[in-house]
Write an enzyme that holds these catalytic residues in place. Structure first.
Site, PDB file in Angstrom:
ATOM      1  N   ASN A  61      -5.340   3.325   0.096  1.00 38.63           N
ATOM      2  CA  ASN A  61      -4.766   2.471  -0.958  1.00 38.63           C
ATOM      3  C   ASN A  61      -5.904   1.959  -1.868  1.00 38.63           C
ATOM      4  OD1 ASN A  61      -6.016   0.791   0.902  1.00 38.63           O
ATOM      5  ND2 ASN A  61      -4.646  -0.889   0.431  1.00 38.63           N
ATOM      6  N   PRO A 101      -8.290  -7.301   1.796  1.00 41.79           N
ATOM      7  CA  PRO A 101      -9.141  -8.270   1.076  1.00 41.79           C
ATOM      8  C   PRO A 101      -8.520  -9.666   0.962  1.00 41.79           C
ATOM      9  CG  PRO A 101      -8.322  -6.536  -0.415  1.00 41.79           C
ATOM     10  CD  PRO A 101      -7.895  -6.153   0.958  1.00 41.79           C
ATOM     11  N   THR A 102      -7.218  -9.756   1.025  1.00 41.63           N
ATOM     12  CA  THR A 102      -6.471 -11.022   0.899  1.00 41.63           C
ATOM     13  C   THR A 102      -6.829 -11.800  -0.370  1.00 41.63           C
ATOM     14  OG1 THR A 102      -7.968 -12.508   2.165  1.00 41.63           O
ATOM     15  CG2 THR A 102      -6.375 -11.216   3.438  1.00 41.63           C
ATOM     16  N   CYS A 146      -7.713  -0.761  -2.362  1.00 45.71           N
ATOM     17  CA  CYS A 146      -8.943  -1.452  -1.901  1.00 45.71           C
ATOM     18  C   CYS A 146      -9.590  -0.777  -0.705  1.00 45.71           C
ATOM     19  CB  CYS A 146      -8.628  -2.906  -1.601  1.00 45.71           C
ATOM     20  SG  CYS A 146      -7.974  -3.755  -3.033  1.00 45.71           S
ATOM     21  N   GLY A 147      -9.044   0.352  -0.260  1.00 44.16           N
ATOM     22  CA  GLY A 147      -9.735   1.168   0.740  1.00 44.16           C
ATOM     23  C   GLY A 147      -9.418   0.855   2.190  1.00 44.16           C
ATOM     24  N   GLU A 148      -8.673  -0.221   2.441  1.00 46.90           N
ATOM     25  CA  GLU A 148      -8.474  -0.633   3.831  1.00 46.90           C
ATOM     26  C   GLU A 148      -7.350   0.123   4.531  1.00 46.90           C
ATOM     27  OE1 GLU A 148      -7.716  -2.372   1.216  1.00 46.90           O
ATOM     28  OE2 GLU A 148      -5.862  -3.487   1.422  1.00 46.90           O
ATOM     29  N   GLY A 156       0.255  -1.258  -4.677  1.00 45.59           N
ATOM     30  CA  GLY A 156      -0.883  -0.497  -5.194  1.00 45.59           C
ATOM     31  C   GLY A 156      -0.800   0.946  -4.703  1.00 45.59           C
ATOM     32  N   CYS A 203       0.805  -1.224   0.000  1.00 45.92           N
ATOM     33  CA  CYS A 203       0.000   0.000   0.000  1.00 45.92           C
ATOM     34  C   CYS A 203       0.835   1.269   0.000  1.00 45.92           C
ATOM     35  CB  CYS A 203      -0.876   0.039   1.247  1.00 45.92           C
ATOM     36  SG  CYS A 203      -1.713  -1.496   1.571  1.00 45.92           S
TER      37      CYS A 203
END
Ligand code: ADP
Length: 570
Positions: free
Chosen positions: A271, A417-418, A273-275, A117, A89
């Site tokens: 990043n 998300p893994t 995926c938002g996490e 990402g 990230c």
């Protein structure tokens, strides 16, 4: 190592080392050893003896080879290898100048090449048709510059570890907000971007009072217009209903919950995926504990979980030291706060092993108990490290300094998300329910065989009702058991899929994890095809009320695959 067939395919395609002719020259066991050794080496910086480093190496190897813990993909691919870039990230700043925009494009290229990402806020760019004094021309605006990043990502895809992924953020008070909301309306546009609108408290107030809110030109901070908040809210919901994008993030809440004070900077983006919200030029490495490995009989093996959390935090903190960063500035900023993101995968597996349906009060309670425990133990682990290694340099600006609690890392927890590592671990991904309980698998001679989620397969076998025909019926039923009367009700209740449950049940689980997570939680809020725009707005309200930092809804059948789903197929 006991790896599933699927895990081996994933490892061979992207993780195991290859020679210049493309032949695989590493076994999965050697991969684990390479990673463990490279990461344990950081202990040398803290005067560990040879024996101590060996012990640490073994601890790291054990948790990974037993698939109890895996670090994010870049660590698995690059640790102990020349590229050496280990983080998933990054957030890069984009200032309102050509220099800044194209510096960010270059940094993006370097990061994508290494499997990371990138997230950006485009909010500081002047709106389209605003004046450019050096040329007496007009600016093309944030959406148009996003294209440059999208194209760069597309080009790098051919040479990199995997296709890159970006997050594009625009504040809701930016004059170009409506263009941004609709920039992905056309299928295929900005296919290397997830997009999210940064929702401010001012906007939420205007929405509540059914008022207008101000649009501000970031170049000179002048108010250049007003929009009705309810109108913009509708546009966001309509677009998300139609295409799954944009998502929204509650940017003021993210900053309020940031454990560092404003003196250190302001968070503008997450990043892809938002996490993981991050400061400009900050990076973060993630790792996930596979919860399915911590069920003993019908209860949780808390001791083992505790031990694994300690090992994982040690591992993730070491990654910061051995990481080779794509830019000096990123190295400096990352090392000031030393954020790491420990999360989980296999939550749905754990629920099933414990006999708890995903959409139940017990599931919410379990989510809270497990994450509260991981949060608490990860803090203990980080605190222990701080006593030996020192606090993170920006400690004095953190909530921890006020309470005099030593801390090695400004944050310790994130729910990723893994997408890929859950395939290696053969675990359900992140905190998501099972997506499909059965599907066709291609086998070598071109035939396809029904594949049933192993835990379900075992139960059906045990009850003596498994047949290939039944498996095919489940597949025809889109991987769901809903309405298949010949399957006993208790099984149907336990084995629910993402599409079987209400959006509220999805949000409840996301909220339960968010409650005990420093950073944010990656989760898709699935909705049936029949969901309305009003449902989407209700989901947003419910998400805000329940403390989420952001939300992404996905209505069944509303277009395409998301960026990362596409990425995985390559
Ligand atoms: P993994 O399972 O591969 O470790 P996740 O699916 O948990 O990764 O995603 C975690 C983060 O890794 C994402 O939010 C994003 O920052 C980064 N990431 C994932 N996939 C990609 C990709 N294809 N390209 C670039 N970055 C990615």
């Amino acid at each position: 190592m006991r790896l599933s067939e699927n895990a081996l395919i994933v490892l061979k395609s992207r993780y195991l080392q290859k020679d210049s002719d493309g032949n695989i020259i590493e076994t999965p066991e050697q991969l684990i050893e390479r990673v463990a050794k490279a990461i344990a080496k950081a202990d040398e910086n803290y005067s560990a003896t040879k024996e101590e480093i060996e012990k640490t190496t073994n601890e790291f190897m054990d948790v990974m080879s037993e698939l109890k813990f895996l670090p994010n993909t870049p660590t698995l691919v690059n640790a102990g290898r020349p590229l050496g870039q280990l983080s998933a990230c990054f957030v890069l700043p984009i200032n309102d100048s050509m220099d800044s925009i194209f510096d960010a494009v270059k940094a993006t290229a370097l990061i994508h090449k290494s499997g990371g990402g990138t997230g950006f806020s485009f909010s500081r760019l002047r709106p389209k048709n605003d004046i450019v004094s050096s040329t007496m021309g007009v600016s093309s605006g944030p959406v148009s510059f996003m294209k440059v990043f999208d194209c760069a990502t597309e080009a790098i895809k051919q040479g990199g570890v995997r296709r890159g992924a970006n997050m594009g953020i625009l504040r809701v008070d930016h004059p170009d907000i409506l263009d941004f909301i609709h920039c992905k309306d056309k299928e295929g546009e900005f296919s290397n971007f997830n997009i999210s609108v940064a929702i401010t408290n001012k906007f939420l107030d205007a929405l509540k009072n059914d008022e207008e809110y101000e649009l501000i030109n970031p170049r000179n901070k002048e108010v250049v217009g007003k929009l009705k908040a309810s109108f913009v809210w509708d546009e966001i919901a309509k677009s998300a209903h139609k295409s799954g994008e944009p998502g929204i993030i509650f940017i003021d809440r993210i900053n309020e919950k940031h454990p560092l004070s404003k003196e250190v900077g302001e968070i503008e983006s997450t990043n892809p995926c938002g996490e993981q919200p991050l400061l400009p030029f900050e990076s973060c490495n993630l790792g996930s504990i596979n919860l399915g490995k911590f069920v003993k009989g019908k209860s949780i093996d808390w001791d083992n979980l505790k031990k694994t959390v300690f090992t994982a935090v040690h591992f993730l903190d070491n990654v910061i030291d051995v990481n080779i960063y794509p830019l000096k500035k990123i190295e400096e900023n990352t090392k000031k706060n030393r954020k790491v993101g420990l999360g989980v995968m296999g939550f749905a597996d754990m629920l099933i092993d414990l006999g708890i349906p995903y959409d139940s009060k017990e599931a919410i309670k379990l989510a809270e108990d497990v994450m509260c425990f991981i949060q608490k133990i990860s803090k203990e682990a980080s605190s222990e490290l701080a006593k030996k290694r020192g606090n993170f340099p920006n400690y004095k600006y953190s909530i921890y300094s006020k309470e005099n609690i030593p801390m090695r890392n400004a944050t310790t927890t994130t729910i990723a998300p893994t997408g890929s590592i859950s395939m290696i671990a053969d675990a359900s991904s992140g905190i998501e329910p099972i997506f499909a309980l059965a599907y066709y698998k291609q086998v070598l001679d071109g035939k396809r065989l029904p594949y049933v989620y192993e835990r379900l397969f075992n139960v059906l076998k045990d009850r003596g009702i498994y047949t290939e025909k039944l498996a095919e019926r489940i597949i025809d039923n889109r991987g769901s058991l809903k309405g298949i009367e010949e399957i006993p009700e208790d099984i149907r209740k336990l084995f629910v899929t993402a599409m079987d449950i209400t959006y509220k049940a999805h949000i409840d689980i996301q909220a339960a994890f968010q409650k005990y997570t420093d950073n944010a939680v990656s989760k898709t809020i699935n909705m049936p095809n029949s969901a309305t725009v009003v449902d989407v707005k209700e989901a947003y309200n419910y998400a805000y009320k329940n403390g989420l930092k952001g939300i992404t809804v996905y209505r069944d059948g509303s277009r395409q695959e998301q960026v990362l789903v596409v990425a995985k197929k390559e």
